[in-house]
Scaffold this active site. Structure first.
Site, PDB file in Angstrom:
ATOM      1  N   CYS A  31      48.181  42.371  49.752  1.00 23.24           N
ATOM      2  CA  CYS A  31      47.288  42.999  48.764  1.00 23.24           C
ATOM      3  C   CYS A  31      46.906  44.422  49.166  1.00 23.24           C
ATOM      4  O   CYS A  31      46.736  45.299  48.303  1.00 23.24           O
ATOM      5  CB  CYS A  31      46.037  42.148  48.544  1.00 23.24           C
ATOM      6  SG  CYS A  31      45.007  41.927  50.014  1.00 23.24           S
ATOM      7  N   HIS A 261      40.129  41.039  50.518  1.00 18.71           N
ATOM      8  CA  HIS A 261      41.167  41.237  49.504  1.00 18.71           C
ATOM      9  C   HIS A 261      41.039  42.649  48.944  1.00 18.71           C
ATOM     10  O   HIS A 261      39.933  43.140  48.699  1.00 18.71           O
ATOM     11  CB  HIS A 261      40.999  40.197  48.394  1.00 18.71           C
ATOM     12  CG  HIS A 261      42.026  40.300  47.307  1.00 18.71           C
ATOM     13  ND1 HIS A 261      43.370  40.119  47.543  1.00 18.71           N
ATOM     14  CD2 HIS A 261      41.895  40.558  45.972  1.00 18.71           C
ATOM     15  CE1 HIS A 261      44.039  40.261  46.394  1.00 18.71           C
ATOM     16  NE2 HIS A 261      43.157  40.525  45.439  1.00 18.71           N
TER      17      HIS A 261
END
Length: 322
Positions: A31, A261
């Site tokens: 990510c 994230h």
């Protein structure tokens, strides 16, 4: 913070509207790289420079070559996520490991450095680095003899000092360029005095362990450096017409300092709209949603990197496909 940038594509007017961004699958904690690729694709100047490049040695370990391939793929009008596994494996072979939580700033700087090292066309590699280069004049004055030592250094990103309270980007920039007094164990060597003396400089270093601050930091869509800094903080060679900047990408982090994230908000070159990219999921959003990344809450994603593009004074951004 530094000046940075977006890809465009052509489509038939009869085609149904699709997202102007292509998503990227998440492979092994990718990510961080996915969010950075979205910001690189928003740097259409980078895409154009890589497109001009005619690589001689086409080896799989070449970061600029694999970056060129994936950025060009991200420009196509395809509904499925752009292929970027070769780029991820290339980074892994260059010690930016898959399946490892990465820091976006560190990966960003590593990619730019690898482009500089691995491109055979050094002039073009220098042009790419110049897209992100921030020139800073260093200033160190002895408080006893008033001797001033100055020089020029280059940064590829501008680190901001954040207070554990409400902040604004403008205040953070002012704080970065403020004169700071250095005394006692922080004394600096004075060339004239021949020993360490109390001094003042424009940078400071904070010590401590790594942790994530959830304090609020506001930032604008456009900013003018000459309106933020005093004349004393600006170099005599600073060109006032170079002081206008517009926000084009925001790298967002959710979670804590050791795990989390990354996602990205990017502004499209063609229609000026903001888009949100969460790996393979992409949607159009409003500026108000981008502002939700100001922080202030541990439950929300927080802006970690801001990418601004310099805009010549008196000129509007060109948002046509050219």
């Amino acid at each position: 913070m530094a000046g940075r940038f977006f890809s465009v594509f052509s489509r038939s007017l009869n085609q149904p509207f699709r997202s102007r961004l292509q998503g990227l699958m998440n492979y092994g904690l990718s990510c961080c790289v996915n969010a950075l690729l979205q910001s690189f694709s928003a740097t259409w100047e980078l895409v154009d420079l890589l497109d001009r490049w005619n690589p001689v040695d086409k080896y799989k370990e070449s970061v600029p070559l694999q970056l060129r391939k994936v950025l060009l793929a991200m420009q196509s009008d395809q509904s499925q996520p752009a292929p970027h596994q070769d780029f991820l494996h290339c980074l892994d072979r260059n010690y930016i490991r898959l399946h490892v939580q990465q820091d976006a700033v560190e990966v960003f700087l590593s990619i730019l450095n690898l482009i500089q090292q691995q491109m055979s066309d050094k002039a073009l590699a220098q042009e790419i680095q110049s897209l992100y280069k921030v020139t800073v004049e260093t200033y160190l004055q002895c408080l006893e003899c008033t001797y001033i030592e100055s020089g020029t250094s280059f940064l590829l990103s501008l680190p901001m000092h954040i207070k554990e309270s409400h902040n604004s980007l403008e205040d953070c920039i002012r704080l970065f360029f403020e004169l700071q007094e250095l005394r006692d164990r922080d004394n600096c060597y004075c060339e004239r005095c021949g020993e360490k003396k109390p001094s003042k400089q424009r940078f400071r270093n904070s010590r401590g362990y790594t942790r994530k601050l959830h304090c609020k930091v506001t930032f604008p869509e456009t900013l003018n450096i000459s309106e933020i800094l005093t004349a004393e903080a600006l170099s005599q060679s600073y060109v006032q017409s170079d002081s206008q900047y517009s926000l084009c990408a925001v790298i967002v982090h959710s979670g804590d300092a050791m795990f989390g994230h990354y996602t990205a908000y990017v502004r499209h070159k063609k229609d000026q709209s903001w888009y949100y990219a969460d790996d393979s999921n992409v949607r159009q959003v409003s500026w108000e949603e981008v502002q939700n990344t100001y922080g202030g809450s541990e439950r929300e994603g927080t802006a970690y990197m801001l990418l601004y593009r310099r805009t010549p004074e008196g000129k509007q951004q060109e948002w046509s496909s050219g």
